[in-house]
Write a protein that holds these residues in place. Structure first.
Motif, short mmCIF file in Angstrom:
data_model
loop_
_atom_site.label_atom_id
_atom_site.label_comp_id
_atom_site.label_asym_id
_atom_site.label_seq_id
_atom_site.Cartn_x
_atom_site.Cartn_y
_atom_site.Cartn_z
N LEU A 254 0.83 -1.21 0.00
CA LEU A 254 0.00 0.00 0.00
C LEU A 254 0.86 1.26 0.00
CD1 LEU A 254 -2.91 -0.99 2.40
CD2 LEU A 254 -3.04 -0.58 -0.05
N GLU A 255 1.97 1.22 0.70
CA GLU A 255 2.88 2.37 0.69
C GLU A 255 3.45 2.58 -0.71
OE1 GLU A 255 5.87 1.80 3.68
OE2 GLU A 255 4.43 1.93 5.33
N GLN A 256 3.81 1.47 -1.39
CA GLN A 256 4.32 1.58 -2.76
C GLN A 256 3.25 2.13 -3.70
OE1 GLN A 256 5.66 -2.33 -3.85
NE2 GLN A 256 7.58 -2.17 -2.70
N MET A 257 2.00 1.65 -3.54
CA MET A 257 0.91 2.16 -4.38
C MET A 257 0.69 3.64 -4.14
SD MET A 257 -1.92 -0.95 -4.27
CE MET A 257 -3.24 0.20 -4.46
N ASN A 258 0.74 4.07 -2.89
CA ASN A 258 0.56 5.47 -2.57
C ASN A 258 1.66 6.31 -3.20
OD1 ASN A 258 -0.45 7.81 -1.43
ND2 ASN A 258 0.52 7.44 0.55
N ALA A 259 2.89 5.84 -3.11
CA ALA A 259 4.01 6.57 -3.70
C ALA A 259 3.86 6.65 -5.22
CB ALA A 259 5.34 5.90 -3.33
N THR A 260 3.43 5.55 -5.84
CA THR A 260 3.23 5.53 -7.29
C THR A 260 2.12 6.49 -7.69
OG1 THR A 260 3.95 3.24 -7.34
CG2 THR A 260 2.76 4.04 -9.27
N CYS A 261 1.04 6.50 -6.93
CA CYS A 261 -0.07 7.42 -7.23
C CYS A 261 0.38 8.87 -7.07
CB CYS A 261 -1.26 7.13 -6.33
SG CYS A 261 -2.15 5.64 -6.77
N GLN A 262 1.14 9.16 -6.04
CA GLN A 262 1.63 10.52 -5.85
C GLN A 262 2.52 10.94 -7.01
OE1 GLN A 262 0.70 12.67 -3.56
NE2 GLN A 262 -0.62 11.18 -2.54
N LYS A 263 3.38 10.01 -7.45
CA LYS A 263 4.27 10.29 -8.57
C LYS A 263 3.46 10.55 -9.84
CE LYS A 263 7.97 7.82 -8.63
NZ LYS A 263 8.91 6.68 -8.82
N ALA A 264 2.42 9.73 -10.07
CA ALA A 264 1.57 9.89 -11.26
C ALA A 264 0.82 11.22 -11.21
CB ALA A 264 0.59 8.73 -11.37
N MET A 265 0.32 11.60 -10.05
CA MET A 265 -0.39 12.88 -9.92
C MET A 265 0.55 14.04 -10.20
SD MET A 265 -3.58 12.45 -9.26
CE MET A 265 -4.05 14.04 -8.62
N LYS A 266 1.78 13.96 -9.71
CA LYS A 266 2.76 15.02 -9.95
C LYS A 266 3.07 15.11 -11.45
CE LYS A 266 7.19 16.69 -8.28
NZ LYS A 266 8.33 16.44 -7.40
N GLN A 267 3.22 13.95 -12.10
CA GLN A 267 3.50 13.94 -13.54
C GLN A 267 2.33 14.51 -14.32
OE1 GLN A 267 4.50 10.08 -15.03
NE2 GLN A 267 5.18 10.86 -16.99
N MET A 268 1.09 14.19 -13.91
CA MET A 268 -0.09 14.74 -14.58
C MET A 268 -0.15 16.26 -14.44
SD MET A 268 -1.86 12.37 -16.08
CE MET A 268 -3.48 13.05 -16.23
N GLU A 269 0.17 16.77 -13.27
CA GLU A 269 0.19 18.22 -13.06
C GLU A 269 1.23 18.88 -13.95
OE1 GLU A 269 0.84 18.86 -8.91
OE2 GLU A 269 -1.15 18.13 -8.34
N GLN A 270 2.40 18.27 -14.04
CA GLN A 270 3.45 18.83 -14.90
C GLN A 270 3.04 18.80 -16.36
OE1 GLN A 270 6.85 16.44 -13.91
NE2 GLN A 270 7.35 17.61 -12.05
N SER A 271 2.42 17.69 -16.80
CA SER A 271 1.99 17.58 -18.19
C SER A 271 0.91 18.60 -18.50
CB SER A 271 1.45 16.18 -18.47
OG SER A 271 2.46 15.22 -18.28
N THR A 272 -0.02 18.80 -17.57
CA THR A 272 -1.07 19.78 -17.77
C THR A 272 -0.49 21.18 -17.88
OG1 THR A 272 -2.60 18.39 -16.51
CG2 THR A 272 -3.22 20.69 -16.80
N ALA A 273 0.46 21.48 -17.02
CA ALA A 273 1.10 22.80 -17.07
C ALA A 273 1.84 22.99 -18.40
CB ALA A 273 2.06 22.96 -15.89
N LEU A 274 2.54 21.97 -18.86
CA LEU A 274 3.24 22.06 -20.15
C LEU A 274 2.26 22.26 -21.30
CD1 LEU A 274 6.02 19.34 -19.82
CD2 LEU A 274 6.33 21.81 -19.99
N LEU A 275 1.15 21.53 -21.28
CA LEU A 275 0.16 21.66 -22.35
C LEU A 275 -0.49 23.04 -22.33
CD1 LEU A 275 -1.61 18.20 -22.40
CD2 LEU A 275 -0.23 19.22 -24.19
#
Length: 151
Positions: free
Chosen positions: A63-84
């Motif tokens: 669950l800790e790994q899943m949480n870390a992966t989700c946080q990483k994915a959310m951060k990447q989505m925010e960066q992609s949205t900002a770039l777009l």
């Protein structure tokens, strides 16, 4: 001395009989079997508790790994949205669908066209088409039909 010997032998016989009965009796065997079952049950319970604790520990790590992966994915989505959002051109900067030459040629073609008037005449006839019956039944008229099987 026979009396003392017989009393001593009697006491020795009682002690030997008591000890022999204790070890050879069925209840002693049952007690021993039950004690072994209890020992095995306690060992199995301890093993089960260890297995459950290990499983819960592994689940917590996953669950800790899943949480870390989700946080990483959310951060990447925010960066992609900002770039777009930064890369999206405004309407005036947008690339046209046709080139400038093509747009000019299309504009000239539109100017050269002239309106065509329709060449057909509307004919009205009172005759039914040939595939219709000459004797209409009146089934589709809004008139009330008479019932033929009424008694």
């Amino acid at each position: 001395m026979t009396v003392v010997t017989s009393i001593a032998l009697l006491l020795v016989g009682i002690v030997v009989g008591f000890i022999g009965g204790r070890f050879l009796s069925a209840s002693a065997k049952e007690n021993k079997a039950l004690a072994e079952k209890v020992t095995k049950g306690e060992a199995a319970l301890t093993q089960y508790q260890n297995d459950v604790a290990e499983h819960l520990d592994d689940s917590a790590k996953l669950l800790e790994q899943m949480n870390a992966t989700c946080q990483k994915a959310m951060k990447q989505m925010e960066q992609s949205t900002a770039l777009l959002q930064r890369a999206t051109p405004t309407e005036s900067e947008a690339m046209p669908f046709f080139s400038q030459e093509t747009q000019e040629q299309l504009a000239q073609t539109v100017k050269l066209r002239h309106e065509k008037k329709p060449d057909f005449k509307e004919e009205t006839t009172d005759e039914a088409p040939r595939d219709y019956s000459s004797n209409p039944s009146g089934l589709f008229d809004d008139k009330k039909q008479s019932v033929t099987n009424a008694e």
